[in-house]
Design a protein around this motif. Structure first.
Motif, short mmCIF file in Angstrom:
data_model
loop_
_atom_site.label_atom_id
_atom_site.label_comp_id
_atom_site.label_asym_id
_atom_site.label_seq_id
_atom_site.Cartn_x
_atom_site.Cartn_y
_atom_site.Cartn_z
N ASN B 432 0.83 -1.21 0.00
CA ASN B 432 0.00 0.00 0.00
C ASN B 432 0.86 1.25 0.00
N ALA B 433 1.74 1.30 -0.94
CA ALA B 433 2.70 2.42 -1.00
C ALA B 433 2.00 3.77 -1.06
N SER B 434 0.89 3.84 -1.77
CA SER B 434 0.21 5.14 -1.91
C SER B 434 -0.35 5.61 -0.58
N ALA B 435 -0.89 4.67 0.19
CA ALA B 435 -1.42 5.05 1.50
C ALA B 435 -0.31 5.54 2.40
N GLU B 437 2.39 7.05 1.43
CA GLU B 437 2.73 8.41 1.00
C GLU B 437 1.71 9.43 1.49
N ASP B 438 0.42 9.01 1.38
CA ASP B 438 -0.65 9.89 1.87
C ASP B 438 -0.45 10.24 3.34
N LYS B 443 -2.09 13.05 5.72
CA LYS B 443 -3.49 12.59 5.69
C LYS B 443 -3.68 11.49 6.73
N ALA B 446 -5.31 7.94 6.06
CA ALA B 446 -4.50 6.87 5.48
C ALA B 446 -4.09 5.85 6.54
#
Lengths: 97, 476
Positions: B432-435, B437-438, B443, B446
């Motif tokens: 879940n790389a995007s989470a 980063e979020d 955020k 996330a």
């Protein structure tokens, strides 16, 4: 002394139907008995304890042990009519207790 | 116009003896018609009543628990009436010299607490049951005398109850006290506790009482409240429209939610009470009364106070747990087996009582205190999470079994091994790389997504505190 109305009421409570001159006769008999018993009023009872039992015995108890002494068959024999274990009687509706 | 009600209650309570008040016939509920009868119940000539000592002792204990004055001398009288529910032609009751007078029940709480007086308590025998066909053309009625002669106590309150809610409060406490001392099953549905309500209303500010109406056939606490409220309104409507209230007996109709006038006979009942010559007076010495008083257990009010002190429970919990003795005993047993008091209280009050209320059964019918203590123990020692605990509870309720065995057999144990958790967290972060980063961009939502993913991969079994700690460390 009792009057005819009172005797009529007592007869009603005892489920007795009085016919002919029976009310007249019973009222007379009642008053005869009451007159006779009224003699007891002459005794001074102001010091006497209320009389509630002919014997002096008190506290007659039994243990809490159930046992059956009568069978379904016995009930069938003594009841005028039974059905499915119930005793059958003429229809009675009286919601009061 | 405003009216104030005056309410008095007459409560009949069946004592739970094995045999009847005056005969050896058994008292069990639900037997075949006329299976539990004796020559005394049938009113056969020459059959003589003899008082059941156990019934007397239970009646006296009830009088003591209700803070009444137990009389050293009492006796039985005949209440005469013709009706096939008692073939003798009279009911044996105590009219002139009841065994107990002047009791009381405390209702309300805190500042609204008040005392409702009990005028008298007396013993009497119950009547049989009559069954009439719905079809008025059938000229017969059916008589079952199983209940005839069952021991009752009748508890008559002073007319000091001022609302339907107070009436329900009074009955709740009365029922609690009588259940605690185990003299009755107090089951309103089975008829072992029956209530008649006397209701009158009078205009506010007027001292005299209004005309009294007696309501019968009130078979539940709900019906007590509804019937009293209905009757107060009916009487107020009558008075407001210029009419007057008739003194009468009315029946509560639970289907139509109203009281209905009973067909009453023109002449008033004349019971011609007189002392029953078949029964001797009852004399009780101070010693005998004291001996019965020794049997008095801790009652709900005392128990509630003790629960607050001993277990440091909130007043609300202590109140709920002590209304019924079997609930209080269940709680204490669970705590004795090692469960923390507040945890045991929560499980019993929230989870278990929701189900017993629904199923109309008892805590023990669900499972034993041993099972509850074991379940709480597994949560406390970290073997399972609280959430998994709820799942184990569901299984216990629906399938039975033992918590430890269920947890082992179904692989429900919590994952608390740090190495194992770290491995799972790594996997989740990698997938879940995007989470990630979020989250690093600030955020917070996330984080929730990542926590959710960890829970999902472990089927909710991971130790949440530990997983969170490791997750946050890795996200730094």
């Amino acid at each position: 002394m009792v009057n005819k109305d009172e005797v009529k009421k007592i007869a009603g409570l005892a489920r007795l139907r009085l016919e002919g001159d029976e009310l007249e006769k019973l009222t007379k008999d009642f008053n005869g008995i009451l007159d006779f018993v009224a003699q007891i009023n002459e005794v001074d009872t102001s010091q006497a304890r209320p009389f509630d039992h002919v014997l002096d015995s008190v506290n007659i108890f039994r243990e809490d042990k159930p046992h059956s002494v009568i069978t379904e068959e016995d009930i069938r024999k003594i009841a005028p009519k039974t059905e499915a274990g119930y005793i059958v009687v003429p229809r009675v509706i009286e919601t009061g207790e | 116009m405003g009216y104030k009600p005056t309410i008095g209650l007459e409560v009949h309570v069946q004592l739970n003896t094995a045999s009847k008040l005056f005969s050896t016939a058994a008292t069990s509920f639900g037997a075949a018609p006329n299976a539990n009868v004796s020559p005394v119940c049938l009113g056969l000539p020459g059959a003589l009543p003899v008082l059941n000592r156990e019934a007397l002792d239970k009646a006296v204990l009830a009088g003591i628990a209700l803070e009444g004055q137990i009389h050293h001398r009492s006796k039985f009288d005949r209440k005469n009436y013709f009706y096939p529910d008692l073939p003798k032609g009279y009911q044996i009751s105590q009219f002139f010299e009841p065994y107990c007078t002047k009791g009381r029940i405390i209702i309300g709480k805190g500042e609204t607490q008040k005392e409702i007086g009990i005028t008298r308590i007396h013993m009497e025998e119950d009547a049989g049951k009559l069954i009439h066909s719905e079809d008025a053309n059938i000229p017969e009625s059916y008589v079952d005398l199983n209940r005839a002669g069952t021991p009752l106590i009748e508890i008559v309150s002073e007319p000091e109850i001022k609302s339907a809610d107070e009436a329900v409060d009074y009955l709740t406490r009365l029922k609690s006290i009588l259940s605690y001392i185990e003299v009755s099953d107090c089951n309103m549905e089975e008829g072992s506790l029956r209530v008649d309500c006397n209701v009158s209303i009078a205009p506010e500010g007027v001292d005299t009482l209004g005309t009294r109406v007696e309501i019968k056939n009130v078979n539940s606490f709900k019906a007590v409240k509804a019937s009293i409220e209905y009757e107060m309104e009916r009487q107020a409507d009558l008075l407001d429209s210029g009419g007057s209230v008739k003194q009468e007996t009315r029946l509560w109709n639970a289907t139509l939610n109203c009281t209905m006038s009973m067909r009453s006979k023109e002449e008033a009942h004349d019971y011609r009470y007189f002392p029953d010559p078949d029964l001797t007076p009852i004399l009780l010495t101070d010693d005998e009364i004291e001996k019965i008083r020794q049997k008095l257990p801790e009652l709900s009010e005392q128990k509630k106070k003790r629960f607050i002190e001993q277990y440091e429970l909130p007043e609300y919990d202590a109140g709920v747990l002590t209304v019924e003795r079997d609930v209080a005993d269940y709680f204490e047993e669970t705590v004795r087996l090692g469960a923390p008091a507040k945890k045991a209280s929560n499980w019993i009050m929230v989870e278990m009582m929701a189900i017993t209320g629904e199923r109309n059964n008892t805590l023990k019918d669900l499972f034993s205190p041993e099972i509850l203590a074991e379940l709480i123990g597994e949560i406390e020692n970290g073997a399972i999470s609280g959430k998994i605990g709820k799942s184990v509870f569901e299984i216990l309720i629906n399938e039975g079994g033992k918590p430890k065995e269920i947890i082992a057999a179904r692989g429900m144990a919590q994952i608390s091994d740090e190495g194992q958790i770290a491995k799972i967290v790594d996997e989740v972060l990698g997938d879940n790389a995007s989470a990630v980063e979020d989250f690093k961009a600030g955020k917070d939502r996330a984080l929730k997504a990542l926590q959710g993913e960890i829970m999902k991969r472990t089927k909710g079994k991971v130790n949440p505190q530990l997983a969170n700690k490791i997750l946050l460390e890795k996200l730094k």
